[in-house]
Scaffold this active site. Structure first.
Site, PDB file in Angstrom:
ATOM      1  N   THR A  12      47.269  81.522  12.720  1.00 20.84           N
ATOM      2  CA  THR A  12      46.869  81.891  11.553  1.00 20.84           C
ATOM      3  C   THR A  12      45.473  81.788  11.553  1.00 20.84           C
ATOM      4  O   THR A  12      44.959  83.056  10.297  1.00 20.84           O
ATOM      5  CB  THR A  12      47.073  80.906  10.388  1.00 20.84           C
ATOM      6  OG1 THR A  12      49.043  81.059   9.138  1.00 20.84           O
ATOM      7  CG2 THR A  12      47.045  81.139   8.307  1.00 20.84           C
ATOM      8  N   SER A  55      52.194  80.498  16.485  1.00 22.66           N
ATOM      9  CA  SER A  55      52.310  78.607  16.756  1.00 22.66           C
ATOM     10  C   SER A  55      53.621  78.512  17.553  1.00 22.66           C
ATOM     11  O   SER A  55      54.334  77.764  18.360  1.00 22.66           O
ATOM     12  CB  SER A  55      52.146  78.132  16.826  1.00 22.66           C
ATOM     13  OG  SER A  55      52.497  77.314  15.453  1.00 22.66           O
ATOM     14  N   THR A  86      49.681  76.150  12.799  1.00 23.10           N
ATOM     15  CA  THR A  86      50.303  74.618  12.717  1.00 23.10           C
ATOM     16  C   THR A  86      51.216  74.141  12.804  1.00 23.10           C
ATOM     17  O   THR A  86      51.822  73.299  12.992  1.00 23.10           O
ATOM     18  CB  THR A  86      49.388  74.822  10.984  1.00 23.10           C
ATOM     19  OG1 THR A  86      50.147  75.418  10.827  1.00 23.10           O
ATOM     20  CG2 THR A  86      48.396  74.776  10.490  1.00 23.10           C
ATOM     21  N   ASP A  87      51.992  75.276  13.126  1.00 21.43           N
ATOM     22  CA  ASP A  87      53.671  75.070  13.235  1.00 21.43           C
ATOM     23  C   ASP A  87      53.537  74.000  14.339  1.00 21.43           C
ATOM     24  O   ASP A  87      54.198  73.067  14.392  1.00 21.43           O
ATOM     25  CB  ASP A  87      54.464  76.286  13.663  1.00 21.43           C
ATOM     26  CG  ASP A  87      55.039  76.861  12.404  1.00 21.43           C
ATOM     27  OD1 ASP A  87      53.963  76.325  11.060  1.00 21.43           O
ATOM     28  OD2 ASP A  87      55.058  78.082  12.199  1.00 21.43           O
TER      29      ASP A  87
END
Length: 322
Positions: A12, A55, A86-87
């Protein structure tokens, strides 16, 4: 002024929002590249793009490639900052923490809101990460995750919310430090951890989560496939339904290491209960207990550990060190 290598992998933080549809999409040019001049206030920053991936597309092979890049540049820079979706950010951070042998700061950061969204945390998190990577106090602290004015260790941090900008937390011990407008405050000290220097990832390790009424069917199916290891997220202090015990015994008899963690986000698994499927029963069977790792991180550790040994006794010892 410290010399920092900024490595982009996607996520992101490298995307933009379509203002008409609300869709967040990838771009050919990193949206923060034009803000590089701001970073030069804090360090001499150079950039590399190694991946442009969301990710969920990141694999352990990508993590290994990233680690090899950092190792190859280790003598040329004082610190490193990696931007990441971030995942799976916490898994990449922990992978690097286990494989990189260096005293230099390595910081992983990301964003919950893309660069052109209202309230974007992208540039702010990046500036904070450059500041931490340039700070002497970040030396010998291992790989750190910097998000939302907090500094977390790779071993303890986890994503706790799907969309909140304050999603990254360390439930066990809290952040190792905080960031203010004019200073960094470290209030924990990292203990040395064992490193796993690997040149390839060749093993297959699966992760399962226990649920009420779980039977042995899925374990039987897994046992018929060619896997090298298994991580199970059990209940509470480390307990499982009794119906999964027979196939687990078969897997152990086939020399497949099984690592047990808890579904809970705080505490560690312990051999407390002696009923069928209780923690003591599982440990007596030969299941490996962890020291507070989450399921995804235990899987990362087992992947790396199996590149060095498949000796069950040695693996038991390895998982006593987090």
């Amino acid at each position: 002024m410290k010399k920092i290598l900024l490595i982009h992998t996607g996520g992101t933080i490298s995307m933009l929002e379509n203002k008409e549809t609300g869709e967040v999409y990838t771009t050919n040019k990193h949206p923060l590249s034009e803000a590089t001049y701001i970073l030069q206030e804090f360090a001499d920053v150079e950039e590399k793009i190694i991946f442009s991936l969301p990710s969920p597309h990141i694999t352990p092979d990508h993590m290994l490639e990233l680690g090899k890049l950092i190792n190859s540049e280790m003598d040329n820079y004082d610190g490193f900052v990696v931007t990441h979706g971030t995942d799976t950010l916490e898994e990449t951070a922990y992978f690097l923490d286990l494989m990189l042998v260096t005293k230099k700061p390595v910081i992983i950061t990301g964003a919950m809101r893309s660069s052109n969204e209202i309230g974007s945390d992208a540039l702010y998190n990046l500036i904070s990460s450059i500041r931490v990577a340039s700070d002497e106090r970040a030396i010998e602290q291992g790989v750190l995750v910097v998000m939302n004015d907090e500094i977390h260790t790779a071993a303890n941090v986890t994503k706790t919310s799907t969309s909140n900008v304050a999603t990254f937390k360390s439930p066990q011990y809290g952040p190792i430090g905080i960031i203010t407008k004019d200073s960094l405050l470290f209030h924990h000290q990292i203990l040395k951890r064992k490193k796993y220097v690997v040149s390839s990832i060749t093993k297959k390790v699966l992760l399962l989560r226990a649920f009420a009424g779980m039977d042995g069917e899925i374990f039987e199916a897994i046992n018929e496939r060619s896997i090298d290891g298994l991580v199970v997220e059990g209940f509470g202090q480390g307990n499982l339904p009794k119906d999964v015990i027979p196939p687990l015994k078969k897997m152990i008899a086939n020399n497949i290491p099984i690592v047990l963690v808890s579904r809970c986000f705080q505490g560690i698994v312990q051999p407390t209960y002696s009923y069928d499927g209780g923690g003591k029963h599982l440990k007596d069977m030969g299941i490996i207990f962890t020291n507070g790792l989450t399921g995804p991180k235990a899987r990362i550790k087992l992947l790396l550990a199996l590149e060095q040994t498949n000796d069950l006794q040695k693996l038991h010892m390895m998982f006593q060190i987090d």
